[in-house]
Write a protein that holds these residues in place. Structure first.
Motif, short mmCIF file in Angstrom:
data_model
loop_
_atom_site.label_atom_id
_atom_site.label_comp_id
_atom_site.label_asym_id
_atom_site.label_seq_id
_atom_site.Cartn_x
_atom_site.Cartn_y
_atom_site.Cartn_z
N ARG A 206 0.84 -1.21 0.00
CA ARG A 206 0.00 0.00 0.00
C ARG A 206 0.87 1.26 0.00
NH1 ARG A 206 -4.28 1.54 4.89
NH2 ARG A 206 -4.91 3.56 4.05
N CYS A 207 1.86 1.31 0.87
CA CYS A 207 2.72 2.49 0.96
C CYS A 207 3.69 2.58 -0.21
CB CYS A 207 3.50 2.46 2.28
SG CYS A 207 2.48 2.72 3.74
N ALA A 208 4.30 1.45 -0.59
CA ALA A 208 5.29 1.48 -1.67
C ALA A 208 4.65 1.86 -3.00
CB ALA A 208 5.98 0.12 -1.77
N THR A 209 3.49 1.27 -3.31
CA THR A 209 2.82 1.60 -4.56
C THR A 209 2.26 3.02 -4.52
OG1 THR A 209 2.18 -0.73 -4.71
CG2 THR A 209 1.14 0.79 -6.24
N VAL B 218 5.04 5.36 -5.39
CA VAL B 218 5.28 5.43 -6.83
C VAL B 218 4.26 6.35 -7.50
CG1 VAL B 218 5.30 4.10 -8.98
CG2 VAL B 218 6.39 3.17 -6.92
N LEU B 219 2.99 6.22 -7.13
CA LEU B 219 1.95 7.07 -7.71
C LEU B 219 2.18 8.54 -7.38
CD1 LEU B 219 -1.22 4.91 -6.97
CD2 LEU B 219 -0.08 5.20 -9.16
N LEU B 220 2.55 8.83 -6.14
CA LEU B 220 2.80 10.22 -5.75
C LEU B 220 3.99 10.81 -6.50
CD1 LEU B 220 2.18 9.93 -1.92
CD2 LEU B 220 0.83 11.28 -3.52
N LEU B 221 5.04 10.01 -6.67
CA LEU B 221 6.20 10.49 -7.43
C LEU B 221 5.83 10.77 -8.88
CD1 LEU B 221 9.00 8.15 -6.02
CD2 LEU B 221 8.76 10.62 -5.65
N ALA B 222 4.98 9.92 -9.45
CA ALA B 222 4.54 10.14 -10.83
C ALA B 222 3.74 11.43 -10.95
CB ALA B 222 3.71 8.95 -11.30
N GLY C 291 11.67 11.71 7.98
CA GLY C 291 11.96 10.58 8.86
C GLY C 291 11.00 10.49 10.03
N VAL C 292 10.75 11.62 10.69
CA VAL C 292 9.87 11.62 11.86
C VAL C 292 8.44 11.29 11.45
CG1 VAL C 292 8.87 13.05 13.67
CG2 VAL C 292 11.32 13.22 13.15
N THR C 293 7.96 11.90 10.35
CA THR C 293 6.60 11.63 9.90
C THR C 293 6.44 10.19 9.44
OG1 THR C 293 6.51 13.93 9.12
CG2 THR C 293 4.76 12.45 8.39
N VAL D 288 5.32 12.31 0.26
CA VAL D 288 6.28 11.46 -0.44
C VAL D 288 7.37 10.97 0.52
CG1 VAL D 288 8.11 11.45 -2.18
CG2 VAL D 288 5.88 12.41 -2.73
N GLY D 289 7.93 11.88 1.31
CA GLY D 289 8.98 11.50 2.25
C GLY D 289 8.49 10.52 3.30
N ALA D 290 7.27 10.75 3.81
CA ALA D 290 6.72 9.86 4.83
C ALA D 290 6.50 8.46 4.26
CB ALA D 290 5.40 10.42 5.36
#
Length: 315
Positions: free
Chosen positions: A49-52, A55-59, A83-85, A197-199
């Motif tokens: 869920r987070c990894a995909t 990818v969508l957010l980066l796109a 990192g904290v988030t 994206v960072g979180a």
């Protein structure tokens, strides 16, 4: 009705949070479809869920015109924020799934989502000087009562101390994440898209070893169905919902945010009745009405409070 630091109108922030809460509520039904069609575990599902979603957010960031940041930050500060988030999000999700396993869905949901508004209200008062007021306190109490009626109304629950502790840990992770987003938003430091994206990147890294241990790739006789549902989970209750959540939480009072996000179990309950054929019980109806009334009251109070602070223009 604008937040002067971020430029996002508070009214729009409230709408973002409402949409995010409703979207989060669809994740449970989608997850149940994945579990029915495969042997994927909850941690592996959270990882994908987070990894995909990442990818969508980066796109989206690649194709969207870049807006100039209000405040330029050094890379070290942006890295610390991500990192904290991300760790807060990882603790929130992982501890919640562990609590569900230890003490059941109903108790884990009530303790996690019930403790969240209380911890956030206290934290906002101590660290952000945000007063809840009598009306706000009554709305929070009504929302928590509605949550308890909605989730526990059917009875047959078992409370286990270890599961309760895990649920409280999940609530703490959620509370810290929400308070920090609000603090950064008030200072004009938070870029919602970059924060999301960072979180997600940090959360994916935190979940990866646990997902590998559980089994990263599921076994299924219907891979097409699993992929479609996973794509939905990554796109709607993850990339879209968290993007809206981070943007809205930066401009809306923290306690209001926590109560609005209680729309998640309301949305899940409505889906269960409409799509899964569950019966509409008196507890479901009463809890839903209590929570919707509390959310509406806080949202109206938030909008009026911001409007009252706007300067009067003399012509």
């Amino acid at each position: 009705m604008s937040n002067t630091a971020s430029g996002l109108p508070v009214g729009r922030g409230l709408l973002y949070l409402i949409v995010a809460g409703v979207a989060w509520g669809t994740a449970g039904a989608a997850a149940s479809l994945v579990y029915q069609a495969s042997d994927m575990g909850p941690v592996a599902l959270s990882f994908w869920r987070c990894a995909t979603g990442l990818v969508l957010l980066l796109a989206v960031r690649l194709v969207r015109p870049r807006a100039r940041a209000a405040v330029r930050e050094p890379l070290s500060r942006r890295t610390l924020r991500a990192g904290v988030t991300g760790i807060g999000l990882a603790v929130f999700q992982t501890a919640y799934f562990a609590a569900v396993s230890a003490t059941g869905l109903a108790v884990a949901t009530v303790v996690t989502l019930g403790a969240g508004p209380v911890l956030i209200a206290l934290g906002a008062r101590l660290t952000l000087a945000e007063r809840l007021g009598r009306g706000g306190a009554a709305a929070v109490a009504g929302a928590l009562t509605g949550l308890a009626v909605l989730v526990l109304g059917g009875g047959g629950t078992t409370v286990r101390p270890w599961g309760v502790l895990l649920a409280l840990l999940s609530a703490a992770g959620y509370s810290v994440m929400t308070l920090l987003i609000r603090r950064w938003g008030r200072g004009g430091e938070a870029d919602a898209s970059r924060t999301t994206v960072g979180a997600f990147a940090v959360t994916s890294l935190c979940l990866l070893p646990f997902a590998l241990s559980e089994g990263l790739l599921p076994h299924t006789e219907d891979p097409g169905r699993v992929l479609v549902v996973l794509a939905y989970v990554a796109a709607v209750p993850t990339a879209l919902a968290y993007g809206l959540y981070f943007a809205g939480a930066a401009v809306v009072r923290s306690a209001t945010v926590s109560v609005i996000m209680l729309l998640e179990p309301v949305s899940a309950a409505v889906l269960a009745v409409v799509l899964l054929g569950e019966h509409l019980t008196a507890a479901t109806l009463a809890g839903t009405l209590l929570m919707l009334g509390s959310v509406a009251g806080l949202a109206v109070g938030e909008a009026r409070g911001v409007r009252a602070k706007e300067p009067v223009m003399l012509v």
